[in-house]
Design an enzyme around this catalytic site. Structure first.
Site, PDB file in Angstrom:
ATOM      1  N   LYS A   1      -9.404   6.933 -18.911  1.00  9.48           N
ATOM      2  CA  LYS A   1      -9.703   7.521 -20.216  1.00  9.48           C
ATOM      3  C   LYS A   1      -8.458   7.459 -21.110  1.00  9.48           C
ATOM      4  O   LYS A   1      -7.966   6.381 -21.352  1.00  9.48           O
ATOM      5  CB  LYS A   1     -10.240   8.942 -20.019  1.00  9.48           C
ATOM      6  CG  LYS A   1     -11.257   9.069 -18.867  1.00  9.48           C
ATOM      7  CD  LYS A   1     -12.554   8.319 -19.107  1.00  9.48           C
ATOM      8  CE  LYS A   1     -13.437   8.190 -17.857  1.00  9.48           C
ATOM      9  NZ  LYS A   1     -13.757   9.433 -17.147  1.00  9.48           N
TER      10      LYS A   1
ATOM     11  N   TYR B   1     -16.885  17.239 -14.788  1.00  9.63           N
ATOM     12  CA  TYR B   1     -17.332  15.848 -14.823  1.00  9.63           C
ATOM     13  C   TYR B   1     -18.446  15.660 -13.773  1.00  9.63           C
ATOM     14  O   TYR B   1     -18.308  16.118 -12.631  1.00  9.63           O
ATOM     15  CB  TYR B   1     -16.133  14.949 -14.513  1.00  9.63           C
ATOM     16  CG  TYR B   1     -16.481  13.489 -14.367  1.00  9.63           C
ATOM     17  CD1 TYR B   1     -16.929  12.755 -15.453  1.00  9.63           C
ATOM     18  CD2 TYR B   1     -16.367  12.842 -13.143  1.00  9.63           C
ATOM     19  CE1 TYR B   1     -17.265  11.422 -15.319  1.00  9.63           C
ATOM     20  CE2 TYR B   1     -16.692  11.499 -13.001  1.00  9.63           C
ATOM     21  CZ  TYR B   1     -17.141  10.803 -14.105  1.00  9.63           C
ATOM     22  OH  TYR B   1     -17.469   9.486 -13.966  1.00  9.63           O
TER      23      TYR B   1
ATOM     24  N   ARG C   1       0.846  -1.210   0.000  1.00 10.81           N
ATOM     25  CA  ARG C   1       0.000   0.000   0.000  1.00 10.81           C
ATOM     26  C   ARG C   1       0.874   1.250   0.000  1.00 10.81           C
ATOM     27  O   ARG C   1       0.604   2.224  -0.686  1.00 10.81           O
ATOM     28  CB  ARG C   1      -0.954   0.003   1.206  1.00 10.81           C
ATOM     29  CG  ARG C   1      -1.825   1.223   1.223  1.00 10.81           C
ATOM     30  CD  ARG C   1      -2.989   1.286   2.185  1.00 10.81           C
ATOM     31  NE  ARG C   1      -3.132   0.228   3.132  1.00 10.81           N
ATOM     32  CZ  ARG C   1      -2.498   0.181   4.317  1.00 10.81           C
ATOM     33  NH1 ARG C   1      -1.660   1.147   4.665  1.00 10.81           N
ATOM     34  NH2 ARG C   1      -2.696  -0.819   5.134  1.00 10.81           N
TER      35      ARG C   1
ATOM     36  N   ASP D   1      -8.041  19.109 -13.515  1.00 12.09           N
ATOM     37  CA  ASP D   1      -8.353  17.765 -14.004  1.00 12.09           C
ATOM     38  C   ASP D   1      -7.981  17.755 -15.491  1.00 12.09           C
ATOM     39  O   ASP D   1      -8.634  18.386 -16.316  1.00 12.09           O
ATOM     40  CB  ASP D   1      -9.849  17.490 -13.792  1.00 12.09           C
ATOM     41  CG  ASP D   1     -10.252  16.080 -14.208  1.00 12.09           C
ATOM     42  OD1 ASP D   1      -9.593  15.504 -15.095  1.00 12.09           O
ATOM     43  OD2 ASP D   1     -11.254  15.568 -13.671  1.00 12.09           O
TER      44      ASP D   1
HETATM   45  C1  PLP Z   1     -14.167   9.805 -15.851  1.00 15.19           C
HETATM   46  C2  PLP Z   1     -13.715  11.070 -15.284  1.00 15.19           C
HETATM   47  C3  PLP Z   1     -13.426  11.192 -13.918  1.00 15.19           C
HETATM   48  C4  PLP Z   1     -13.635  10.049 -12.937  1.00 15.19           C
HETATM   49  O1  PLP Z   1     -12.757   9.004 -13.200  1.00 15.19           O
HETATM   50  P1  PLP Z   1     -13.073   7.449 -12.933  1.00 15.19           P
HETATM   51  O2  PLP Z   1     -11.842   6.782 -13.443  1.00 15.19           O
HETATM   52  O3  PLP Z   1     -14.308   7.122 -13.712  1.00 15.19           O
HETATM   53  O4  PLP Z   1     -13.276   7.288 -11.471  1.00 15.19           O
HETATM   54  C5  PLP Z   1     -12.947  12.415 -13.464  1.00 15.19           C
HETATM   55  N1  PLP Z   1     -12.777  13.461 -14.294  1.00 15.19           N
HETATM   56  C6  PLP Z   1     -13.055  13.377 -15.608  1.00 15.19           C
HETATM   57  C7  PLP Z   1     -12.844  14.565 -16.470  1.00 15.19           C
HETATM   58  C8  PLP Z   1     -13.535  12.193 -16.146  1.00 15.19           C
HETATM   59  O5  PLP Z   1     -13.819  12.127 -17.449  1.00 15.19           O
END
Ligand code: PLP
Length: 377
Positions: A210, A111, A59, A185
């Site tokens: 993504k 998001y 961890r 982000d």
């Molecule tokens: C999908 C997404 C998230 C969340 O991520 P997960 O891997 O689904 O938990 C956060 N920010 C953006 C811009 C996203 O597209």
């Protein structure tokens, strides 16, 4: 870490994990270490334990994740990186830095899951959020108070593709208070197109589910910190809260990063082609494309067309998520943003006629033809 910074990002990506010192056999591909724990030599070994160079319990640190985290730090120009079990776990790790009563300014087009989490924090932990429209920079300055601890943003925004000037946000926030953390982000553009720390940001997060992983086959997240001090606090909180990425997925993500640059170039070329083709269709009211990356949003005329489109598509899948080799189409109002209050959603332009397309790596003419036939009479 720093000595390799002179290399171009294409080189950093292709070389991810090669020539690190974690494997005594000099394997080109980083090995997967499935150990949950590591043996100590003696008491002295424990007394002088250095978690940056040694391992004890996975961890805290584990070799495959360590190589991935070093790579992520380099790609986003940070001093420390953390590979988490999902993008939401990455966002949660950043919020481990804040306390009840702290104020956070966020851009208004994020998001959907981020909004859901922020509502949860407001309700259960008394964190206060104020929303900025992402356009009026004087308003941003006015929203910052002595209790403001962070500014949180996404650019381009999701799903309406607004562009925010990170440099300007960082200048305003840091002028008000040098300790305010500007958090970006960077899921949509990736470090191939946007490196927020170079524009003044303090923390970068990714849903690595993504583009970074890019194959619609895993969940992962990343947090990258500019300062070593914030990095230390995050490392402590990460080990304490525990949403770490496992060794196999760490390896899978490291492997995927090697092709990130070529994938992004092709996502962009394909998206440009498809956006131009969509703009010519009489059924399409408006196309939103920020000029880079693979994400397009567009408005059709009514919900009947949406239903027909989803039913008739032969290549593009009606599925949530984005950033993978396969093209996906979503309806944000009913999927990613369904937990948002309707009034707030409509104010942002997230109507039932708005669709979000993640353009994959298929032939762009095939994708354009698929949309044309599916929207046709
Ligand atoms: C999908 C997404 C998230 C969340 O991520 P997960 O891997 O689904 O938990 C956060 N920010 C953006 C811009 C996203 O597209």
């Amino acid at each position: 870490m720093t000595e390799e910074k002179q290399f171009d990002i294409d080189t950093l990506l292709a070389q991810a994990g090669n020539r690190d010192n974690h494997d005594q056999n000099n394997a080109i591909s980083t090995p997967i270490y499935l150990a949950s724990n590591f043996r100590h030599r003696d008491l002295e070994d424990v007394e002088n334990f250095d978690p940056k160079k040694q391992y004890s319990y996975s961890r805290l640190a584990t070799p495959t994740r360590h190589v991935l985290e070093e790579t992520l730090a380099k790609l986003e120009n940070g001093t420390a990186a953390f590979a988490t079990s999902s993008g939401m776990a990455a966002i949660q790790l950043v919020f481990s830095l804040f306390s009840s009563g702290d104020e956070i300014v966020t851009s208004d087009d994020l998001y959907g899951g981020s909004f859901r989490y922020f509502d949860y924090l407001a309700e259960h932990y008394g964190v206060k959020f104020s929303k900025w429209n992402g356009r009026d920079y004087n308003k941003l300055a006015a929203l910052i108070t002595p209790k403001t601890k962070a500014v949180w943003l996404e650019t381009p925004s999701n799903p309406t593709m607004k562009i925010i000037d990170i440099n300007r946000v960082a200048t305003i926030a840091h002028h008000a208070n040098a300790n305010i953390l500007v958090c970006v982000d960077n899921t949509f553009l990736t470090p191939v197109y946007q490196q927020p720390i170079l524009s003044g940001a303090d923390i970068v997060v990714h849903s690595a589910t993504k583009y970074l992983s890019g194959h619609n086959d895993m969940l992962a997240g990343a947090v990258i910190a500019k300062s070593a001090e914030i990095g230390e606090t995050l490392a402590f909180n990460f080990n304490t809260t525990g949403a770490t990425l496992d060794p196999f997925d760490s390896w899978l993500l490291l492997r995927s990063l090697k092709t990130l640059s070529v994938r992004m170039t092709r996502h962009t070329a394909n998206a440009k082609y498809v956006a131009a083709s969509l703009a010519k269709l009489p059924q399409v009211q408006k196309v939103l494309y920020p000029g880079q990356g693979g994400m397009i949003s567009f408005y059709v005329q009514n919900l009947d067309q949406v239903d027909q489109l989803f039913k008739r598509l032969k290549i593009i899948s009606f599925a949530e998520s984005l950033g993978g080799v396969e093209s996906l189409l979503t309806i944000p109002a009913m999927q990613t943003h369904k937990d948002m209050a309707e009034a707030a959603r409509l104010k942002l332009g997230i109507t039932d006629e708005l669709l979000r397309l993640s353009v994959g790596l298929e032939n762009p003419a095939d994708l354009a033809a698929d949309l044309t036939q599916a929207l046709g009479d």
